[in-house]
Design a protein around this motif. Sequence first.
Motif, PDB file in Angstrom:
ATOM      1  N   SER A   7      63.829  38.008 104.967  1.00 42.57           N
ATOM      2  CA  SER A   7      64.191  39.305 105.541  1.00 42.57           C
ATOM      3  C   SER A   7      62.955  40.187 105.575  1.00 42.57           C
ATOM      4  O   SER A   7      61.879  39.784 105.132  1.00 42.57           O
ATOM      5  CB  SER A   7      65.332  39.959 104.759  1.00 42.57           C
ATOM      6  N   ARG A   8      63.130  41.369 106.128  1.00 44.11           N
ATOM      7  CA  ARG A   8      61.962  42.241 106.313  1.00 44.11           C
ATOM      8  C   ARG A   8      62.363  43.692 106.210  1.00 44.11           C
ATOM      9  O   ARG A   8      63.520  44.068 106.404  1.00 44.11           O
ATOM     10  CB  ARG A   8      61.282  41.913 107.641  1.00 44.11           C
ATOM     11  N   PHE A   9      61.343  44.519 105.918  1.00 43.72           N
ATOM     12  CA  PHE A   9      61.460  45.965 106.061  1.00 43.72           C
ATOM     13  C   PHE A   9      60.487  46.304 107.180  1.00 43.72           C
ATOM     14  O   PHE A   9      59.346  45.841 107.164  1.00 43.72           O
ATOM     15  CB  PHE A   9      61.095  46.656 104.747  1.00 43.72           C
ATOM     16  N   ALA A  10      60.955  47.071 108.156  1.00 45.62           N
ATOM     17  CA  ALA A  10      60.158  47.256 109.382  1.00 45.62           C
ATOM     18  C   ALA A  10      60.022  48.734 109.746  1.00 45.62           C
ATOM     19  O   ALA A  10      60.527  49.173 110.774  1.00 45.62           O
ATOM     20  CB  ALA A  10      60.801  46.469 110.524  1.00 45.62           C
ATOM     21  N   PRO A  11      59.333  49.497 108.922  1.00 42.60           N
ATOM     22  CA  PRO A  11      59.225  50.928 109.204  1.00 42.60           C
ATOM     23  C   PRO A  11      58.247  51.241 110.338  1.00 42.60           C
ATOM     24  O   PRO A  11      57.314  50.484 110.595  1.00 42.60           O
ATOM     25  CB  PRO A  11      58.684  51.498 107.881  1.00 42.60           C
ATOM     26  N   SER A  12      58.498  52.348 111.003  1.00 40.09           N
ATOM     27  CA  SER A  12      57.562  52.872 112.001  1.00 40.09           C
ATOM     28  C   SER A  12      56.726  53.945 111.304  1.00 40.09           C
ATOM     29  O   SER A  12      57.287  54.880 110.745  1.00 40.09           O
ATOM     30  CB  SER A  12      58.319  53.486 113.176  1.00 40.09           C
ATOM     31  N   PRO A  13      55.401  53.835 111.340  1.00 41.25           N
ATOM     32  CA  PRO A  13      54.566  54.786 110.589  1.00 41.25           C
ATOM     33  C   PRO A  13      54.390  56.118 111.328  1.00 41.25           C
ATOM     34  O   PRO A  13      53.297  56.499 111.724  1.00 41.25           O
ATOM     35  CB  PRO A  13      53.240  54.034 110.437  1.00 41.25           C
ATOM     36  N   ILE A  43      54.966  46.474 110.121  1.00 38.18           N
ATOM     37  CA  ILE A  43      54.675  47.852 110.521  1.00 38.18           C
ATOM     38  C   ILE A  43      54.905  47.961 112.027  1.00 38.18           C
ATOM     39  O   ILE A  43      54.192  47.335 112.815  1.00 38.18           O
ATOM     40  CB  ILE A  43      53.223  48.233 110.150  1.00 38.18           C
ATOM     41  N   GLU A  44      55.893  48.748 112.412  1.00 39.18           N
ATOM     42  CA  GLU A  44      56.268  48.857 113.834  1.00 39.18           C
ATOM     43  C   GLU A  44      55.521  50.042 114.444  1.00 39.18           C
ATOM     44  O   GLU A  44      56.067  51.138 114.593  1.00 39.18           O
ATOM     45  CB  GLU A  44      57.787  48.953 113.953  1.00 39.18           C
ATOM     46  N   ASP A  45      54.276  49.764 114.791  1.00 42.70           N
ATOM     47  CA  ASP A  45      53.354  50.826 115.214  1.00 42.70           C
ATOM     48  C   ASP A  45      52.994  50.731 116.688  1.00 42.70           C
ATOM     49  O   ASP A  45      51.823  50.779 117.055  1.00 42.70           O
ATOM     50  CB  ASP A  45      52.084  50.786 114.350  1.00 42.70           C
ATOM     51  N   SER A 194      58.438  47.705 124.088  1.00 42.51           N
ATOM     52  CA  SER A 194      59.387  48.717 123.598  1.00 42.51           C
ATOM     53  C   SER A 194      59.881  48.214 122.247  1.00 42.51           C
ATOM     54  O   SER A 194      59.680  47.054 121.889  1.00 42.51           O
ATOM     55  CB  SER A 194      60.570  48.853 124.555  1.00 42.51           C
ATOM     56  N   TYR A 195      60.569  49.093 121.531  1.00 41.58           N
ATOM     57  CA  TYR A 195      61.145  48.686 120.249  1.00 41.58           C
ATOM     58  C   TYR A 195      62.003  47.425 120.414  1.00 41.58           C
ATOM     59  O   TYR A 195      61.857  46.456 119.665  1.00 41.58           O
ATOM     60  CB  TYR A 195      61.982  49.840 119.654  1.00 41.58           C
ATOM     61  N   HIS A 196      62.905  47.450 121.421  1.00 40.88           N
ATOM     62  CA  HIS A 196      63.863  46.335 121.566  1.00 40.88           C
ATOM     63  C   HIS A 196      63.145  44.996 121.772  1.00 40.88           C
ATOM     64  O   HIS A 196      63.514  43.993 121.161  1.00 40.88           O
ATOM     65  CB  HIS A 196      64.782  46.586 122.762  1.00 40.88           C
ATOM     66  N   ALA A 198      59.915  44.189 121.124  1.00 44.20           N
ATOM     67  CA  ALA A 198      59.029  43.813 120.017  1.00 44.20           C
ATOM     68  C   ALA A 198      59.834  43.312 118.813  1.00 44.20           C
ATOM     69  O   ALA A 198      59.481  42.311 118.185  1.00 44.20           O
ATOM     70  CB  ALA A 198      58.156  45.007 119.625  1.00 44.20           C
ATOM     71  N   VAL A 199      60.922  43.996 118.507  1.00 43.50           N
ATOM     72  CA  VAL A 199      61.690  43.605 117.322  1.00 43.50           C
ATOM     73  C   VAL A 199      62.336  42.231 117.528  1.00 43.50           C
ATOM     74  O   VAL A 199      62.421  41.417 116.608  1.00 43.50           O
ATOM     75  CB  VAL A 199      62.728  44.714 116.983  1.00 43.50           C
ATOM     76  N   THR A 200      62.761  41.963 118.754  1.00 44.22           N
ATOM     77  CA  THR A 200      63.397  40.671 119.040  1.00 44.22           C
ATOM     78  C   THR A 200      62.373  39.542 118.934  1.00 44.22           C
ATOM     79  O   THR A 200      62.628  38.506 118.303  1.00 44.22           O
ATOM     80  CB  THR A 200      64.019  40.686 120.460  1.00 44.22           C
ATOM     81  N   VAL A 212      68.422  43.086 107.513  1.00 50.58           N
ATOM     82  CA  VAL A 212      69.137  44.079 106.704  1.00 50.58           C
ATOM     83  C   VAL A 212      68.598  45.439 107.135  1.00 50.58           C
ATOM     84  O   VAL A 212      67.410  45.729 106.937  1.00 50.58           O
ATOM     85  CB  VAL A 212      68.877  43.849 105.196  1.00 50.58           C
ATOM     86  N   ARG A 213      69.419  46.264 107.772  1.00 45.75           N
ATOM     87  CA  ARG A 213      68.931  47.557 108.277  1.00 45.75           C
ATOM     88  C   ARG A 213      70.106  48.519 108.415  1.00 45.75           C
ATOM     89  O   ARG A 213      71.274  48.121 108.317  1.00 45.75           O
ATOM     90  CB  ARG A 213      68.208  47.373 109.612  1.00 45.75           C
ATOM     91  N   GLY A 214      69.783  49.778 108.673  1.00 48.35           N
ATOM     92  CA  GLY A 214      70.803  50.814 108.719  1.00 48.35           C
ATOM     93  C   GLY A 214      71.752  50.669 109.897  1.00 48.35           C
ATOM     94  O   GLY A 214      71.412  50.096 110.930  1.00 48.35           O
ATOM     95  N   ASP A 216      72.580  52.736 111.948  1.00 45.78           N
ATOM     96  CA  ASP A 216      72.138  53.445 113.157  1.00 45.78           C
ATOM     97  C   ASP A 216      71.582  52.461 114.184  1.00 45.78           C
ATOM     98  O   ASP A 216      71.453  52.801 115.361  1.00 45.78           O
ATOM     99  CB  ASP A 216      71.097  54.527 112.818  1.00 45.78           C
ATOM    100  N   LEU A 217      71.265  51.237 113.745  1.00 50.94           N
ATOM    101  CA  LEU A 217      70.736  50.238 114.675  1.00 50.94           C
ATOM    102  C   LEU A 217      71.780  49.180 115.048  1.00 50.94           C
ATOM    103  O   LEU A 217      71.456  48.198 115.725  1.00 50.94           O
ATOM    104  CB  LEU A 217      69.485  49.581 114.084  1.00 50.94           C
ATOM    105  N   PHE A 218      73.028  49.421 114.628  1.00 45.67           N
ATOM    106  CA  PHE A 218      74.095  48.455 114.935  1.00 45.67           C
ATOM    107  C   PHE A 218      74.192  48.232 116.453  1.00 45.67           C
ATOM    108  O   PHE A 218      74.175  47.098 116.936  1.00 45.67           O
ATOM    109  CB  PHE A 218      75.426  48.980 114.390  1.00 45.67           C
TER     110      PHE A 218
HETATM  111  N1  GLU Z   1      61.181  50.391 113.103  1.00 45.84           N
HETATM  112  C1  GLU Z   1      62.569  50.757 113.046  1.00 45.84           C
HETATM  113  C2  GLU Z   1      62.712  52.089 112.335  1.00 45.84           C
HETATM  114  O1  GLU Z   1      61.818  52.508 111.606  1.00 45.84           O
HETATM  115  C3  GLU Z   1      63.442  49.768 112.304  1.00 45.84           C
HETATM  116  C4  GLU Z   1      63.545  48.480 113.028  1.00 45.84           C
HETATM  117  C5  GLU Z   1      64.539  47.475 112.493  1.00 45.84           C
HETATM  118  O2  GLU Z   1      64.806  47.432 111.279  1.00 45.84           O
HETATM  119  O3  GLU Z   1      65.022  46.692 113.311  1.00 45.84           O
HETATM  120  O4  GLU Z   1      63.727  52.724 112.521  1.00 45.84           O
END
Ligand code: GLU
Length: 297
Positions: A7-13, A43-45, A194-196, A198-200, A212-214, A216-218
């Motif tokens: 799994s991962r944590f993928a924050p945007s800085p 890092i989603e930069d 785009s986010y969509h 890149a994340v895919t 595993v994420r919030g 809000d991204l469902f």
């Molecule tokens: N980078 C996204 C954010 O900070 C999260 C991406 C994800 O977990 O799919 O909200």
Amino acid sequence: MPESVISRFAPSPTGRLHLGHAASALRAHDFVRARGGRFLLRIEDIDPVRCRPEHVAGIIEDLRWLGIGWDEEPVFQSHRLPLYAAALDRLSAAGLAYPCFCTRARIAAEIAASAAAPHGPDGPLYPGTCRALTGAERAARIAAGEAHAWRLDVAKAAAVAGPLHWRDATAGEIAATPEIHGDIVLARKDAPTSYHLAVTVDDAAQAISDVVRGEDLFAATHVHRLLQALLGLPTPAYHHHALLTDANGERLAKRAGSPTLASMRDDGMDSEKLVARLRTQIVMPAQAGISGARDGA
Ligand code: GLU
């Protein structure tokens, strides 16, 4: 032998981390650690304006303060742009992506002028203006150097992909409805992805078994599932968790002015106590066995 849980944590800085980020990172981290898997930091930069190197350093500092460690060198999306370009090329070559020359103002004006502009989870949908351009018009405008984004023709793409499903650990089996988002952006005018997209691409490239994420991204997962199908990528298991809220029920989002982890640290907060408290508030899905790690062939 089962493949490992990753799994991962993928924050945007784009700012400092706050408690909501800490809770989300802990969930993903603990999920993996309980299963002997690997935890990655991505890092989603991709946003050149809002992302800052000092926030990357802040994220690393904050995670270390929380005692959250990761198992490989962090991956930076800004270093991976050719991969996203290749995915976009593939969608474009399949006739599923089109250049969009609209400005924000033009889109807003069209939406305002339409009697019943359809809305999606993130607001009014793109009205599809540039979808109607001919191939010759597109080529001429690109050749003239007109700035453009790339959008997915979602109706066509959904028809090509056929019925799709994904699994959320709490909500169960979900039928994908990517059309609720309209023709999403695949590459922005100011960023070649785009986010969509890149994340895919990255969840597949990093062999993420469990996202595993919030929650809000469902809704975004409907689009990710479609892109996975179009690009021939595997589908992880999803664990969308409730977002932490303050005493007033307000979401602890970056913009809500909630205290950052850095300010808590500066105020002398004990990180072990903080983590212990966050863990008591985190209830992972009852089905502890659920994981997207597949049995290897
Ligand atoms: N980078 C996204 C954010 O900070 C999260 C991406 C994800 O977990 O799919 O909200």
